[in-house]
Motif scaffolding. Structure first.
Motif, PDB file in Angstrom:
ATOM      1  N   VAL A  22     100.023 -43.006  35.794  1.00  0.00           N
ATOM      2  CA  VAL A  22     101.313 -43.153  35.119  1.00  0.00           C
ATOM      3  C   VAL A  22     101.364 -44.493  34.391  1.00  0.00           C
ATOM      4  CG1 VAL A  22     103.799 -43.451  35.472  1.00  0.00           C
ATOM      5  CG2 VAL A  22     102.580 -41.614  36.659  1.00  0.00           C
ATOM      6  N   ASP A  23     100.977 -45.550  35.084  1.00  0.00           N
ATOM      7  CA  ASP A  23     100.967 -46.886  34.472  1.00  0.00           C
ATOM      8  C   ASP A  23     100.047 -46.912  33.253  1.00  0.00           C
ATOM      9  OD1 ASP A  23     102.603 -47.558  36.565  1.00  0.00           O
ATOM     10  OD2 ASP A  23     101.121 -48.800  37.606  1.00  0.00           O
ATOM     11  N   SER A  24      98.906 -46.258  33.359  1.00  0.00           N
ATOM     12  CA  SER A  24      97.934 -46.248  32.267  1.00  0.00           C
ATOM     13  C   SER A  24      98.488 -45.541  31.033  1.00  0.00           C
ATOM     14  CB  SER A  24      96.642 -45.579  32.722  1.00  0.00           C
ATOM     15  OG  SER A  24      95.689 -45.561  31.691  1.00  0.00           O
ATOM     16  N   LEU A  25      99.205 -44.433  31.243  1.00  0.00           N
ATOM     17  CA  LEU A  25      99.798 -43.722  30.116  1.00  0.00           C
ATOM     18  C   LEU A  25     100.872 -44.562  29.440  1.00  0.00           C
ATOM     19  CD1 LEU A  25     100.073 -40.085  31.504  1.00  0.00           C
ATOM     20  CD2 LEU A  25      98.697 -40.844  29.558  1.00  0.00           C
ATOM     21  N   MET A  26     101.657 -45.285  30.222  1.00  0.00           N
ATOM     22  CA  MET A  26     102.679 -46.144  29.637  1.00  0.00           C
ATOM     23  C   MET A  26     102.035 -47.272  28.820  1.00  0.00           C
ATOM     24  SD  MET A  26     105.665 -44.926  30.319  1.00  0.00           S
ATOM     25  CE  MET A  26     106.802 -46.282  30.065  1.00  0.00           C
ATOM     26  N   LYS A  27     100.901 -47.740  29.278  1.00  0.00           N
ATOM     27  CA  LYS A  27     100.193 -48.781  28.528  1.00  0.00           C
ATOM     28  C   LYS A  27      99.575 -48.212  27.259  1.00  0.00           C
ATOM     29  CE  LYS A  27      96.661 -52.371  28.985  1.00  0.00           C
ATOM     30  NZ  LYS A  27      95.696 -53.032  29.906  1.00  0.00           N
ATOM     31  N   ASP A  28      98.949 -47.047  27.367  1.00  0.00           N
ATOM     32  CA  ASP A  28      98.267 -46.456  26.220  1.00  0.00           C
ATOM     33  C   ASP A  28      99.232 -46.060  25.106  1.00  0.00           C
ATOM     34  OD1 ASP A  28      95.895 -46.754  27.533  1.00  0.00           O
ATOM     35  OD2 ASP A  28      95.703 -44.654  28.130  1.00  0.00           O
ATOM     36  N   TYR A  29     100.364 -45.457  25.478  1.00  0.00           N
ATOM     37  CA  TYR A  29     101.267 -44.911  24.480  1.00  0.00           C
ATOM     38  C   TYR A  29     102.351 -45.886  24.039  1.00  0.00           C
ATOM     39  CZ  TYR A  29      99.373 -40.204  24.573  1.00  0.00           C
ATOM     40  OH  TYR A  29      98.551 -39.110  24.423  1.00  0.00           O
ATOM     41  N   MET A  30     102.718 -46.850  24.917  1.00  0.00           N
ATOM     42  CA  MET A  30     103.847 -47.721  24.592  1.00  0.00           C
ATOM     43  C   MET A  30     103.535 -49.207  24.750  1.00  0.00           C
ATOM     44  SD  MET A  30     107.052 -45.560  26.095  1.00  0.00           S
ATOM     45  CE  MET A  30     108.176 -46.541  25.107  1.00  0.00           C
ATOM     46  N   ALA A  31     102.268 -49.538  25.024  1.00  0.00           N
ATOM     47  CA  ALA A  31     101.859 -50.940  25.185  1.00  0.00           C
ATOM     48  C   ALA A  31     102.641 -51.639  26.283  1.00  0.00           C
ATOM     49  CB  ALA A  31     101.986 -51.696  23.862  1.00  0.00           C
ATOM     50  N   ILE A  32     103.022 -50.890  27.325  1.00  0.00           N
ATOM     51  CA  ILE A  32     103.758 -51.469  28.450  1.00  0.00           C
ATOM     52  C   ILE A  32     102.773 -52.038  29.467  1.00  0.00           C
ATOM     53  CG2 ILE A  32     105.257 -50.934  30.412  1.00  0.00           C
ATOM     54  CD1 ILE A  32     106.673 -51.067  27.686  1.00  0.00           C
ATOM     55  N   ASP A  33     102.817 -53.336  29.674  1.00  0.00           N
ATOM     56  CA  ASP A  33     101.956 -54.005  30.636  1.00  0.00           C
ATOM     57  C   ASP A  33     102.498 -55.429  30.862  1.00  0.00           C
ATOM     58  OD1 ASP A  33      99.876 -54.556  32.356  1.00  0.00           O
ATOM     59  OD2 ASP A  33      98.467 -55.094  30.754  1.00  0.00           O
ATOM     60  N   PRO A  34     103.020 -55.716  32.045  1.00  0.00           N
ATOM     61  CA  PRO A  34     103.031 -54.874  33.237  1.00  0.00           C
ATOM     62  C   PRO A  34     104.155 -53.839  33.230  1.00  0.00           C
ATOM     63  CG  PRO A  34     104.116 -56.938  33.714  1.00  0.00           C
ATOM     64  CD  PRO A  34     103.576 -57.068  32.308  1.00  0.00           C
ATOM     65  N   TYR A  35     103.969 -52.828  34.059  1.00  0.00           N
ATOM     66  CA  TYR A  35     104.992 -51.813  34.256  1.00  0.00           C
ATOM     67  C   TYR A  35     105.597 -52.045  35.635  1.00  0.00           C
ATOM     68  CZ  TYR A  35     107.170 -47.169  33.883  1.00  0.00           C
ATOM     69  OH  TYR A  35     108.065 -46.120  33.793  1.00  0.00           O
ATOM     70  N   VAL A  36     106.821 -52.522  35.665  1.00  0.00           N
ATOM     71  CA  VAL A  36     107.489 -52.902  36.912  1.00  0.00           C
ATOM     72  C   VAL A  36     108.217 -51.686  37.460  1.00  0.00           C
ATOM     73  CG1 VAL A  36     109.107 -54.483  37.996  1.00  0.00           C
ATOM     74  CG2 VAL A  36     107.783 -55.232  35.999  1.00  0.00           C
TER      75      VAL A  36
END
Length: 212
Positions: free
Chosen positions: A85-99
């Motif tokens: 889930v965290d990886s998809l948020m990073k790949d699609y929305m550049a979210i990092d970190p995901y809290v």
């Protein structure tokens, strides 16, 4: 860093197929690029009420997003681990970190906008219950988790602004009364739309918004 607008299309976590088509409709109407995370293995079930970002790529959600993409999910074509889930948020929305935070026990929709609102890159507006009441203890535990493990993008601790959680007309709080909150608001340019309830609580809440 860029001046172009794109849309990301998740699978909506509700049985509302017409609502789920809104991103596609908007993209077609305005000729926006659309990145779709709706087909396995990149499928992601999510909802706007349970996602918040401060604009630099730090994202916040409750663990509802993990639950709905896991084995108990109703709408996910494939099962995801929390790391996926965290990886998809990073790949699609550049979210990092995901809290991601524990769900509150009495917020039946588990949306973080029911108890917090990002005011800017450094400031979180947080709902405050009377001590020991309703979701107050879990909310405080979540806040301590965030403050102990994450900082704003500039390296400084997040600044918390407290706003009272209003009781229902009976004077009670969930689970024995309706859930009321001032944080479920939205910014539109220079305007903020805030839910209101009764003047004795509204005036305090709106003053806190204006000051923040």
């Amino acid at each position: 860093d860029v001046d172009s607008l794109v849309l990301v299309d998740w699978i909506y976590n509700r049985p509302r197929p017409l609502d789920d088509q809104v991103p596609v409709g908007i993209a077609n109407a305005f000729n926006y690029a659309l990145f779709s995370s709706t087909v396995a293995p990149d499928d992601l079930v999510h909802t706007g009420g349970n996602f918040m970002s401060e604009g630099t790529g730090i994202g916040f959600s409750s663990d509802l997003v993990v639950e709905e993409n896991g084995w108990s999910g109703q709408f996910n074509p494939s099962v995801k681990t929390p790391a996926q889930v965290d990886s998809l948020m990073k790949d699609y929305m550049a979210i990092d970190p995901y809290v991601r935070m524990d769900e509150l026990p009495f917020d039946i929709i588990s949306h973080i906008d029911m108890h917090m609102k990002l005011i800017d890159e450094n400031t979180i507006l947080v709902g405050e219950f009377p001590q020991g009441v309703s979701d107050g203890p879990q909310l405080e535990a979540n806040l301590q988790y965030v403050l102990s493990n994450f900082t704003a993008r500039d390296g400084n601790p997040f600044n918390l602004v407290r706003i009272p959680m209003p009781p229902s007309t009976s004077g009670g709080y969930a689970p024995n009364a309706h859930y009321r909150t001032f944080t479920n608001s939205i910014f539109i340019n220079n305007t903020v739309l805030v839910p209101t309830y009764r003047e004795e609580y509204d005036t305090t809440a709106l003053r806190i918004y204006e000051d923040a």
